[in-house]
Design an enzyme around this catalytic site. Structure first.
Site, PDB file in Angstrom:
ATOM      1  CG  ASN A 138      -1.735   1.261   1.336  1.00  0.00           C
ATOM      2  OD1 ASN A 138      -1.698   2.113   0.451  1.00  0.00           O
ATOM      3  ND2 ASN A 138      -2.507   1.372   2.414  1.00  0.00           N
ATOM      4  CG  ASP A 197      -3.353  -2.645  12.480  1.00  0.00           C
ATOM      5  OD1 ASP A 197      -2.461  -3.487  12.361  1.00  0.00           O
ATOM      6  OD2 ASP A 197      -3.455  -1.900  13.467  1.00  0.00           O
TER       7      ASP A 197
HETATM    8  C1  LIG Z   1      -3.425   9.348  27.503  1.00  0.00           C
HETATM    9  C2  LIG Z   1      -2.833   8.344  26.570  1.00  0.00           C
HETATM   10  C3  LIG Z   1      -3.851   7.426  26.026  1.00  0.00           C
HETATM   11  C4  LIG Z   1      -3.334   6.340  25.123  1.00  0.00           C
HETATM   12  C5  LIG Z   1      -4.423   5.390  24.846  1.00  0.00           C
HETATM   13  C6  LIG Z   1      -3.989   4.339  23.952  1.00  0.00           C
HETATM   14  C7  LIG Z   1      -5.024   3.276  23.741  1.00  0.00           C
HETATM   15  C8  LIG Z   1      -4.553   2.419  22.655  1.00  0.00           C
HETATM   16  C9  LIG Z   1      -5.389   1.230  22.358  1.00  0.00           C
HETATM   17  C10 LIG Z   1      -5.022   0.833  20.991  1.00  0.00           C
HETATM   18  C11 LIG Z   1      -5.812  -0.272  20.437  1.00  0.00           C
HETATM   19  C12 LIG Z   1      -5.425  -0.416  19.017  1.00  0.00           C
HETATM   20  C13 LIG Z   1      -6.265  -1.380  18.300  1.00  0.00           C
HETATM   21  C14 LIG Z   1      -5.925  -1.367  16.860  1.00  0.00           C
HETATM   22  C15 LIG Z   1      -6.566  -0.668  16.005  1.00  0.00           C
HETATM   23  C16 LIG Z   1      -6.177  -0.639  14.552  1.00  0.00           C
HETATM   24  O1  LIG Z   1      -6.656  -1.792  13.911  1.00  0.00           O
HETATM   25  C17 LIG Z   1      -6.782   0.588  13.927  1.00  0.00           C
HETATM   26  C18 LIG Z   1      -6.361   0.729  12.455  1.00  0.00           C
HETATM   27  O2  LIG Z   1      -4.987   0.927  12.346  1.00  0.00           O
HETATM   28  P1  LIG Z   1      -4.286   1.408  10.957  1.00  0.00           P
HETATM   29  O3  LIG Z   1      -4.648   2.834  10.734  1.00  0.00           O
HETATM   30  O4  LIG Z   1      -2.814   1.197  11.186  1.00  0.00           O
HETATM   31  O5  LIG Z   1      -4.799   0.562   9.834  1.00  0.00           O
HETATM   32  N1  LIG Z   1      -6.333   1.736  14.658  1.00  0.00           N
HETATM   33  C19 LIG Z   1      -7.183   2.515  15.315  1.00  0.00           C
HETATM   34  O6  LIG Z   1      -8.379   2.372  15.275  1.00  0.00           O
HETATM   35  C20 LIG Z   1      -6.557   3.604  16.109  1.00  0.00           C
HETATM   36  C21 LIG Z   1      -7.015   3.568  17.511  1.00  0.00           C
HETATM   37  C22 LIG Z   1      -6.088   4.424  18.265  1.00  0.00           C
HETATM   38  C23 LIG Z   1      -6.699   5.082  19.369  1.00  0.00           C
HETATM   39  C24 LIG Z   1      -5.702   5.976  19.981  1.00  0.00           C
HETATM   40  C25 LIG Z   1      -6.310   6.912  20.858  1.00  0.00           C
HETATM   41  C26 LIG Z   1      -5.340   7.888  21.391  1.00  0.00           C
HETATM   42  C27 LIG Z   1      -6.025   8.579  22.484  1.00  0.00           C
HETATM   43  C28 LIG Z   1      -5.369   9.757  23.010  1.00  0.00           C
HETATM   44  C29 LIG Z   1      -6.315  10.354  24.049  1.00  0.00           C
HETATM   45  C30 LIG Z   1      -5.716  11.437  24.738  1.00  0.00           C
HETATM   46  C31 LIG Z   1      -6.613  12.129  25.681  1.00  0.00           C
HETATM   47  C32 LIG Z   1      -5.886  13.315  26.197  1.00  0.00           C
HETATM   48  C33 LIG Z   1      -6.783  14.309  26.809  1.00  0.00           C
HETATM   49  C34 LIG Z   1      -6.139  15.573  27.138  1.00  0.00           C
HETATM   50  N1  LIG Z   2      -3.649   2.227  -3.331  1.00  0.00           N
HETATM   51  C1  LIG Z   2      -4.521   2.520  -2.386  1.00  0.00           C
HETATM   52  N2  LIG Z   2      -5.224   3.673  -2.397  1.00  0.00           N
HETATM   53  C2  LIG Z   2      -6.092   3.981  -1.409  1.00  0.00           C
HETATM   54  N3  LIG Z   2      -6.336   3.172  -0.349  1.00  0.00           N
HETATM   55  C3  LIG Z   2      -5.663   2.022  -0.286  1.00  0.00           C
HETATM   56  C4  LIG Z   2      -4.733   1.640  -1.285  1.00  0.00           C
HETATM   57  N4  LIG Z   2      -4.212   0.435  -0.942  1.00  0.00           N
HETATM   58  C5  LIG Z   2      -4.809   0.086   0.215  1.00  0.00           C
HETATM   59  N5  LIG Z   2      -5.675   1.020   0.621  1.00  0.00           N
HETATM   60  C6  LIG Z   2      -6.521   1.064   1.822  1.00  0.00           C
HETATM   61  O1  LIG Z   2      -5.958   1.990   2.732  1.00  0.00           O
HETATM   62  C7  LIG Z   2      -6.381   1.670   4.050  1.00  0.00           C
HETATM   63  C8  LIG Z   2      -5.328   2.035   5.069  1.00  0.00           C
HETATM   64  O2  LIG Z   2      -4.178   1.320   4.801  1.00  0.00           O
HETATM   65  P1  LIG Z   2      -3.111   0.861   5.862  1.00  0.00           P
HETATM   66  O3  LIG Z   2      -2.018   0.204   5.072  1.00  0.00           O
HETATM   67  O4  LIG Z   2      -3.725   0.086   6.930  1.00  0.00           O
HETATM   68  O5  LIG Z   2      -2.519   2.227   6.423  1.00  0.00           O
HETATM   69  P2  LIG Z   2      -2.772   2.997   7.797  1.00  0.00           P
HETATM   70  O6  LIG Z   2      -2.186   2.151   8.865  1.00  0.00           O
HETATM   71  O7  LIG Z   2      -2.037   4.274   7.646  1.00  0.00           O
HETATM   72  O8  LIG Z   2      -4.246   3.176   7.976  1.00  0.00           O
HETATM   73  C9  LIG Z   2      -6.663   0.200   4.034  1.00  0.00           C
HETATM   74  O9  LIG Z   2      -7.950  -0.014   4.553  1.00  0.00           O
HETATM   75  C10 LIG Z   2      -6.586  -0.229   2.577  1.00  0.00           C
HETATM   76  O10 LIG Z   2      -7.766  -0.916   2.200  1.00  0.00           O
END
Ligand SMILES: CCCCCCCCCCCCC/C=C/[C@@H](O)[C@H](COP(=O)(O)O)NC(=O)CCCCCCCCCCCCCCC
Ligand SMILES: Nc1ncnc2c1ncn2[C@@H]1O[C@H](COP(=O)(O)OP(=O)(O)O)[C@@H](O)[C@H]1O
Ligand SMILES: [Ca+2]
Length: 583
Positions: A138, A197
Site C-alpha cells: 500500500n 492494520d
Molecule cells: C493518555 C494516553 C492514552 C493512550 C491510549 C492508547 C489506547 C490504545 C489502544 C489501541 C488499540 C489499538 C487497536 C488497533 C486498532 C487498529 O486496527 C486501527 C487501524 O490501524 P491502521 O490505521 O494502522 O490501519 N487503529 C485505530 O483504530 C486507532 C485507535 C487508536 C486510538 C488511539 C487513541 C489515542 C487517544 C489519546 C487520548 C488522549 C486524551 C488526552 C486528553 C487531554
Molecule cells: N492504493 C490505495 N489507495 C487507497 N487506499 C488504499 C490503497 N491500498 C490500500 N488502501 C486502503 O488503505 C487503508 C489504510 O491502509 P493501511 O495500510 O492500513 O494504512 P494505515 O495504517 O495508515 O491506515 C486500508 O484499509 C486499505 O484498504
C-alpha cells in the site's frame, strides 16, 4: 582429498575455519551450526551457535546484503547469514537483524562442501519455509514509505533467502482483497502486506473468503464453523497503528518481520466474525470498538493527511467531547478454568494456553486441515450457552481477540489476552467523569492495571451481541443487500455521509450531553436516520447518542451486531512475542 581437512559423517560435519585471523572449529549437526574459537595452544574458547532453522542464506565469497556489496572475490570464502537478536531496553519483544559472518576455508573443496552441507541442512530441517510469495504494497499507508521499506529493507532479504515474489503495488482500496478472492494463487505459499492494520485486514478477508469459497462454506451464516486457512499471511509493518504486527511479533520492525517470514514461522490467530442479522459484516483480529474508539476513527478519517498522528489528534478531540452511549451488551462467557483476562499472564511465543486450545478447538482433527471440512457438521454452532446481559451507558465497548498492543500502548487493550485460545476479551467502560476515563486511557501506556477501576469490567467470552436502547433500533436500510461490500463501499464512496448533515432536516426528538467545552449540545434523532451519518466533528456540533463501531480501523455500517470468535482461523508468519525482558 578433503578427508583430512573436513570430517563428514551421518550426524556431523566438522572442519577448521578462519574468521578474520582467528582459527575456529566449525561443526554442523542436525539442528545447529556452531563455531568455537581455538587458541594458539589448541584450547577451545567461546562458541557461537546458530540454529539451522535461523540460517537465512549461505553465499560464496564475501558478500554484504545491507547495503548490497560484493567484496573481493575469494574461492576460499563463504558468508553465512542468520538471525541475530538484539535486546530492546525493558520492553517486551525482540528486534531481529541480519547476522553475517565470513568464513575462510583451508581449500576450495572444503568451502564448496560447507556450502552444500549447509544448504542441504536448510532444506531438510526447515521444511516450512516459503519459496514463492505474493506481496501487496500500500503506497499510501502510514508515512507513505511502503515502497521504500519493501525495496530497500525487505526485498534484498527475500532474494538472499531464495524467495521469489510477485509484487503488486495497490492502486485502490480492496484491490489486494479482490486479487486474493479471484486470481489464481497456485504456487504461492503466503501473501504479504506492506502497510498497516487496514492492509492486513484486506488480506485476511481475501484469505478467509477464498478458503470458505473453496470449502463451500457460507460466511453469512453466523453459526457456521469456518474452514481454517492454510495460506499464511505476513505483515511488513508500514502503517499507522501496526497493532497486528506488534501484538504478534512484539515489535513493529520491517526487518524483524521479513526474517520471521523467511524462516517460515507460523502463528495461528483467533478471528472475530461480525454479523448483522444474517449478513457477514466484517472479520476482526484486533479491535472491534464502539463509543470512544469508533468516534476516534471516524474523526481521524477527516485528518488522514496527518498520517499516524491523526489518531492522537482525534483522540484528544473525541476525549473532549466526553460522550457516553447507552446500549445493551450480551455475551457468552468462555471457560473460566482455562484462563482469565485478569490472571496477569502474558501470551508469549510457545504459549501453553494457546497450544492446549488447539485440541479443544479442533477435537477431531489430526492437524490435516482436510479433515475439518468433512467433519463440519459435527461442530457446535459456537453460539449455544447462557447469554449474560449488561445494560447501561458506556464510554466504550471494546472487543479484542488478542492483546492489541501497539507502539502507542505496549501492553494493549487487554494485556493478558491470548492470540490463539479461541476467546475474545470484552471490555466495558461505563459512564464516568473525564478524569476517570483519562486514568483508564493512560493506564494503557503504563504497567498499571486498567481493569482495576470501578467503572471498568472485562470478560473473557466466545460471542457478544450489542443492541441499542429501545426506541433507538437500527433501521433495515440495508435489507436488500446480501453482500457486505455494497454497504461498505457506499460509506467509503461518500465520506461526507459520516457527518450529521442530513439528520438536521428530519423529524426529531432530542437528548443532551455535556461536552467538556462546557456547552449544552443537542442530540438530534430521526426516525429515518441513517446510522452511518452519526459522526460529528470535534466537540460535537450535534453530538449523537449512537456511536459507530471501529472494526480494525474501519467504520462498520451497522450498530446492532453479533460478534463470534473463530479460534485459530488464520495463520501468520510470526511466532508470538519472544520475551526479551526475561520476565
Ligand atoms: C493518555 C494516553 C492514552 C493512550 C491510549 C492508547 C489506547 C490504545 C489502544 C489501541 C488499540 C489499538 C487497536 C488497533 C486498532 C487498529 O486496527 C486501527 C487501524 O490501524 P491502521 O490505521 O494502522 O490501519 N487503529 C485505530 O483504530 C486507532 C485507535 C487508536 C486510538 C488511539 C487513541 C489515542 C487517544 C489519546 C487520548 C488522549 C486524551 C488526552 C486528553 C487531554
Ligand atoms: N492504493 C490505495 N489507495 C487507497 N487506499 C488504499 C490503497 N491500498 C490500500 N488502501 C486502503 O488503505 C487503508 C489504510 O491502509 P493501511 O495500510 O492500513 O494504512 P494505515 O495504517 O495508515 O491506515 C486500508 O484499509 C486499505 O484498504
Ligand atoms: Ca484470543
Amino acid at each position: 582429498m578433503i578427508g583430512k581437512e573436513m570430517e563428514i559423517d551421518s550426524v556431523r560435519v566438522e572442519s577448521s575455519l578462519w574468521v578474520g585471523n582467528k582459527r575456529f572449529k566449525a561443526s554442523l549437526s542436525e539442528w545447529y551450526f556452531s563455531w568455537t574459537e581455538i587458541d594458539k595452544r589448541n584450547r577451545e574458547k567461546k562458541t557461537v551457535s546458530v540454529p539451522v532453522s535461523e540460517v537465512i542464506g549461505v553465499k560464496e565469497g564475501r558478500e554484504e546484503i545491507q547495503p548490497r556489496k560484493k567484496l573481493e572475490d575469494s574461492d576460499l570464502d563463504f558468508t553465512l547469514f542468520y538471525v541475530k537478536r538484539n535486546r530492546r531496553g525493558n520492553t517486551r519483544g525482540t528486534l531481529w537483524s541480519l547476522g553475517r559472518t565470513q568464513f575462510c576455508c583451508p581449500s576450495r573443496d572444503v568451502r564448496d562442501q560447507w556450502i552444500t552441507q549447509l544448504r542441504t541442512a536448510l532444506k531438510t530441517h526447515s521444511p516450512s519455509r516459503p519459496h514463492r510469495l505474493l506481496v501487496f504494497i500500500n503506497p499510501f499507508g502510514g508515512k507513505k514509505r511502503g515502497k521504500q521499506i519493501y525495496h530497500s529493507l525487505v526485498s534484498p532479504l527475500f532474494e538472499l533467502a531464495g524467495i521469489s515474489c510477485h509484487v503488486v503495488v495497490t492502486e485502490r482500496a480492496n484491490q489486494a482483497r479482490d486479487y486474493i478472492l479471484k486470481k489464481d494463487l497456485t504456487g504461492f505459499e503466503g501473501v504479504i502486506c506492506v502497510g498497516g492494520d487496514g492492509m492486513f485486514s484486506e488480506l485476511m478477508h481475501g484469505v478467509i473468503g477464498r478458503t470458505q469459497q473453496e470449502a463451500g462454506v457460507s460466511e453469512h451464516n453466523p453459526t457456521v464453523m469456518l474452514q481454517p486457512c492454510d495460506l499464511h499471511i505476513g505483515i511488513i509493518p508500514a502503517g499507522s497503528t501496526d497493532c497486528v504486527c506488534f501484538a504478534t511479533v512484539g515489535v513493529n520492525d520491517p526487518v524483524t518481520s521479513a526474517l520471521h517470514i523467511i524462516i517460515g514461522d507460523s502463528q495461528p490467530l483467533d478471528v472475530c466474525s461480525v454479523h448483522h442479522k444474517s449478513t457477514l459484516v466484517k472479520y476482526s483480529v484486533s479491535m472491534v470498538g464502539y463509543g470512544f474508539y469508533g468516534d476516534v476513527l471516524a474523526e481521524s478519517e477527516r485528518h488522514r493527511w496527518m498520517g499516524p498522528l491523526r489518531y492522537d489528534y482525534s483522540g484528544c478531540m473525541v476525549f473532549l467531547c466526553n460522550r457516553n452511549y447507552p446500549g445493551l451488551v450480551q455475551y457468552l462467557p468462555a471457560d473460566s478454568h482455562v484462563s482469565s483476562p485478569r490472571d496477569n499472564t502474558r501470551c508469549l511465543a510457545g504459549c501453553r494456553v494457546c497450544s492446549e486450545s488447539k485440541e479443544r478447538l479442533f477435537p477431531h482433527s489430526d492437524s490435516s486441515s482436510s479433515l475439518y471440512s468433512t467433519n463440519l457438521s459435527q461442530y457446535s454452532s459456537g453460539l449455544e450457552g447462557e447469554w449474560v446481559t449488561i445494560e447501561g451507558k458506556f464510554k466504550c465497548v471494546s472487543l479484542t481477540c488478542m492483546s492489541s498492543s501497539c507502539p502507542r500502548s505496549p501492553t494493549g487493550l487487554s494485556p493478558s489476552a491470548h492470540l490463539a485460545d479461541g476467546t475474545v476479551d470484552l471490555i466495558l467502560v461505563r459512564e464516568t467523569n473525564p478524569l476517570g476515563f483519562l486514568t483508564y486511557l493512560h493506564r494503557h501506556t503504563t504497567t498499571q492495571d486498567q481493569f482495576d477501576l470501578p467503572f471498568v469490567e472485562v470478560h473473557r467470552v466466545r460471542a457478544v451481541r450489542f443492541f441499542l436502547q429501545p426506541g433507538e433500533e437500527e433501521e433495515e436500510e440495508y435489507e436488500e443487500e446480501t453482500e457486505i461490500e455494497s454497504s461498505f463501499e457506499r460509506v467509503l464512496e461518500d465520506p461526507d455521509k459520516l457527518h450529521t448533515g442530513d439528520i438536521a432536516n428530519s423529524q426529531s426528538k432530542s437528548t443532551s450531553q455535556q461536552c467538556l467545552a462546557g456547552q449544552e449540545r443537542e442530540t438530534v434523532k430521526s426516525p429515518r436516520r441513517k446510522k452511518r451519518n452519526f459522526v460529528c466533528g470535534p466537540c460535537c456540533t450535534k453530538p449523537p447518542s449512537v456511536s459507530v463501531w471501529n472494526c480494525d480501523g474501519e467504520i462498520l455500517p451497522h450498530t446492532e451486531i453479533l460478534c463470534r470468535v473463530h479460534g485459530q482461523l488464520v495463520r501468520l508468519f510470526a511466532r508470538g512475542i519472544e520475551d526479551s525482558t526475561g520476565a
